[in-house]
Design a protein around this motif. Structure first.
Motif, mmCIF file in Angstrom:
data_model
loop_
_atom_site.group_PDB
_atom_site.id
_atom_site.type_symbol
_atom_site.label_atom_id
_atom_site.label_comp_id
_atom_site.label_asym_id
_atom_site.label_seq_id
_atom_site.Cartn_x
_atom_site.Cartn_y
_atom_site.Cartn_z
ATOM 1 N N ASP A 1 39.451 33.084 22.799
ATOM 2 C CA ASP A 1 40.248 34.267 22.488
ATOM 3 C C ASP A 1 40.400 35.142 23.737
ATOM 4 O OD1 ASP A 1 41.618 36.264 21.127
ATOM 5 O OD2 ASP A 1 39.777 37.210 20.386
ATOM 6 N N ASP A 2 41.310 34.740 24.621
ATOM 7 C CA ASP A 2 41.530 35.521 25.835
ATOM 8 C C ASP A 2 42.003 36.924 25.468
ATOM 9 O OD1 ASP A 2 40.831 33.318 27.309
ATOM 10 O OD2 ASP A 2 42.858 32.906 28.042
ATOM 11 N N GLN A 3 41.461 37.896 26.161
ATOM 12 C CA GLN A 3 41.825 39.296 25.960
ATOM 13 C C GLN A 3 42.168 39.866 27.329
ATOM 14 O OE1 GLN A 3 38.384 40.911 23.994
ATOM 15 N NE2 GLN A 3 38.552 39.483 22.301
ATOM 16 N N ILE A 4 43.439 40.085 27.558
ATOM 17 C CA ILE A 4 43.917 40.537 28.853
ATOM 18 C C ILE A 4 44.040 42.060 28.837
ATOM 19 C CG2 ILE A 4 45.707 40.307 30.607
ATOM 20 C CD1 ILE A 4 44.272 37.648 29.872
ATOM 21 N N ALA A 5 43.393 42.695 29.800
ATOM 22 C CA ALA A 5 43.450 44.144 29.964
ATOM 23 C C ALA A 5 43.011 44.451 31.387
ATOM 24 C CB ALA A 5 42.533 44.836 28.953
ATOM 25 N N PRO A 6 43.420 45.583 31.918
ATOM 26 C CA PRO A 6 42.985 45.940 33.267
ATOM 27 C C PRO A 6 41.465 46.090 33.349
ATOM 28 C CG PRO A 6 44.812 47.322 32.558
ATOM 29 C CD PRO A 6 44.349 46.549 31.348
ATOM 30 N N GLN B 1 44.695 34.000 38.848
ATOM 31 C CA GLN B 1 45.906 34.318 38.085
ATOM 32 C C GLN B 1 45.882 35.779 37.637
ATOM 33 O OE1 GLN B 1 46.288 32.046 34.474
ATOM 34 N NE2 GLN B 1 48.343 32.771 34.082
ATOM 35 N N GLN B 2 44.742 36.245 37.139
ATOM 36 C CA GLN B 2 44.646 37.640 36.692
ATOM 37 C C GLN B 2 44.710 38.614 37.872
ATOM 38 O OE1 GLN B 2 44.996 38.418 33.512
ATOM 39 N NE2 GLN B 2 45.199 36.199 33.292
ATOM 40 N N PHE B 3 44.119 38.224 39.003
ATOM 41 C CA PHE B 3 44.197 39.038 40.218
ATOM 42 C C PHE B 3 45.656 39.166 40.649
ATOM 43 C CE2 PHE B 3 44.337 39.273 44.880
ATOM 44 C CZ PHE B 3 43.572 40.417 45.114
ATOM 45 N N ARG B 4 46.373 38.055 40.677
ATOM 46 C CA ARG B 4 47.791 38.076 41.080
ATOM 47 C C ARG B 4 48.652 38.852 40.087
ATOM 48 N NH1 ARG B 4 48.127 31.817 43.126
ATOM 49 N NH2 ARG B 4 47.343 32.215 45.234
ATOM 50 N N ASN B 5 48.234 38.876 38.831
ATOM 51 C CA ASN B 5 48.944 39.668 37.813
ATOM 52 C C ASN B 5 48.528 41.135 37.841
ATOM 53 O OD1 ASN B 5 50.316 37.402 36.930
ATOM 54 N ND2 ASN B 5 48.950 37.027 35.197
ATOM 55 N N ARG B 6 47.705 41.474 38.810
ATOM 56 C CA ARG B 6 47.250 42.859 39.047
ATOM 57 C C ARG B 6 46.454 43.447 37.896
ATOM 58 N NH1 ARG B 6 51.973 45.158 42.948
ATOM 59 N NH2 ARG B 6 51.854 43.344 44.291
ATOM 60 N N GLN B 7 45.694 42.589 37.237
ATOM 61 C CA GLN B 7 44.810 43.070 36.177
ATOM 62 C C GLN B 7 43.513 43.630 36.748
ATOM 63 O OE1 GLN B 7 45.533 43.457 32.988
ATOM 64 N NE2 GLN B 7 47.571 42.687 33.393
ATOM 65 N N ALA B 8 43.178 43.271 37.995
ATOM 66 C CA ALA B 8 41.983 43.792 38.660
ATOM 67 C C ALA B 8 42.197 43.692 40.172
ATOM 68 C CB ALA B 8 40.743 43.011 38.252
ATOM 69 N N PRO B 9 41.705 44.674 40.921
ATOM 70 C CA PRO B 9 41.915 44.669 42.368
ATOM 71 C C PRO B 9 40.863 43.907 43.175
ATOM 72 C CG PRO B 9 40.946 46.743 41.707
ATOM 73 C CD PRO B 9 41.182 45.947 40.442
ATOM 74 N N ARG B 10 39.836 43.403 42.502
ATOM 75 C CA ARG B 10 38.773 42.697 43.230
ATOM 76 C C ARG B 10 38.186 41.604 42.350
ATOM 77 N NH1 ARG B 10 37.632 47.708 41.952
ATOM 78 N NH2 ARG B 10 38.099 48.610 43.957
ATOM 79 N N ILE B 11 37.602 40.604 43.022
ATOM 80 C CA ILE B 11 36.960 39.485 42.326
ATOM 81 C C ILE B 11 35.523 39.387 42.823
ATOM 82 C CG2 ILE B 11 37.009 37.007 41.818
ATOM 83 C CD1 ILE B 11 40.017 37.032 42.512
ATOM 84 N N PHE B 12 34.590 39.434 41.901
ATOM 85 C CA PHE B 12 33.155 39.335 42.172
ATOM 86 C C PHE B 12 32.738 37.898 41.901
ATOM 87 C CE2 PHE B 12 28.684 39.752 40.959
ATOM 88 C CZ PHE B 12 28.191 40.735 41.805
ATOM 89 N N VAL B 13 32.389 37.164 42.956
ATOM 90 C CA VAL B 13 31.952 35.775 42.799
ATOM 91 C C VAL B 13 30.442 35.725 42.974
ATOM 92 C CG1 VAL B 13 34.148 34.726 43.440
ATOM 93 C CG2 VAL B 13 32.498 35.257 45.233
ATOM 94 N N SER B 14 29.780 35.034 42.072
ATOM 95 C CA SER B 14 28.325 35.083 42.038
ATOM 96 C C SER B 14 27.729 33.704 41.812
ATOM 97 C CB SER B 14 27.892 36.026 40.909
ATOM 98 O OG SER B 14 26.494 36.114 40.828
ATOM 99 N N GLY B 15 26.692 33.413 42.552
ATOM 100 C CA GLY B 15 25.992 32.147 42.383
ATOM 101 C C GLY B 15 24.857 32.053 43.385
ATOM 102 N N GLY B 16 24.083 31.030 43.251
ATOM 103 C CA GLY B 16 22.981 30.794 44.179
ATOM 104 C C GLY B 16 23.283 29.575 45.027
ATOM 105 N N THR B 17 22.262 29.060 45.652
ATOM 106 C CA THR B 17 22.398 27.818 46.401
ATOM 107 C C THR B 17 21.956 26.700 45.471
ATOM 108 O OG1 THR B 17 22.011 28.900 48.510
ATOM 109 C CG2 THR B 17 21.658 26.522 48.433
#
Length: 183
Positions: free
Chosen positions: A25-30, A60-76
């Motif tokens: 159930d995708d929910q698109i919002a800023p 896709q959401q970044f390009r649609n301007r739903q958010a100005p930044r992307i937080f990528v998270s993970g370990g090694t």
């Protein structure tokens, strides 16, 4: 006695169905940022198809301007690569400015990613996040972020499926219950 033996599988099946329904159930919002949890990096250092699907839906959401930044998270991971760095590299190759990417190389678990995202948001006077992950991971990841104090304003699932989802979905149903009961 037989009915008691059927209770656990029936409950797990219903919980798995609820996980799938909620995750699809995708929910698109800023949002202030899109949070993408890590996953396997291929032996050549690039995101696995599963991880790339997460990044592509965030992109896709970044390009649609739903958010100005992307937080990528993970370990090694066992492959020996920093998941966050591999994710950031992929996004940069897709045209995302480096200034719009936040790398968290301490997100070894869903809970750690949620905690680190919350710390980043709070430190920068931000409050909302969009979740971008596999459909079966969306509910538990939302719960982890909300428990960390993040307002989850949106969610999108990566359009990628594989046979292992048959295992991952019931595992996430159990994982959600554990997270829910844990304070």
């Amino acid at each position: 006695m037989l009915k008691y033996l059927l209770i656990f599988p029936a409950t797990l099946l219903l919980a798995s169905a609820a996980i799938v329904a909620a995750g699809l159930d995708d929910q698109i919002a800023p949002a202030d940022m899109i949070v993408v949890p890590g996953n396997t990096v291929a032996p050549d250092g690039t995101p696995s198809p599963r991880l790339q699907a997460r990044l592509d839906v965030a992109l896709q959401q970044f390009r649609n301007r739903q958010a100005p930044r992307i937080f990528v998270s993970g370990g090694t991971g066992k492959e020996g690569f920093d998941e966050a760095a591999a994710m950031a590299g992929y996004l940069k190759r897709q045209g995302v400015p480096a200034a719009a990417i936040i790398e968290d190389n301490q997100g070894r678990t869903t809970e750690a990613t949620a905690r680190n995202a919350a710390i980043y948001l709070q430190a920068h006077g931000l409050t909302t996040a969009m979740v971008a992950t596999q459909y079966f991971h969306v509910p538990r990841f939302r719960l982890a972020l909300e428990r960390a104090g993040v307002t989850v304003s949106a969610q999108v699932h990566a359009p990628y499926g594989e046979l292992r989802d048959l295992y991952s979905t019931p595992r996430e149903a159990i994982g959600y219950a554990v997270y829910y009961l844990k304070k």
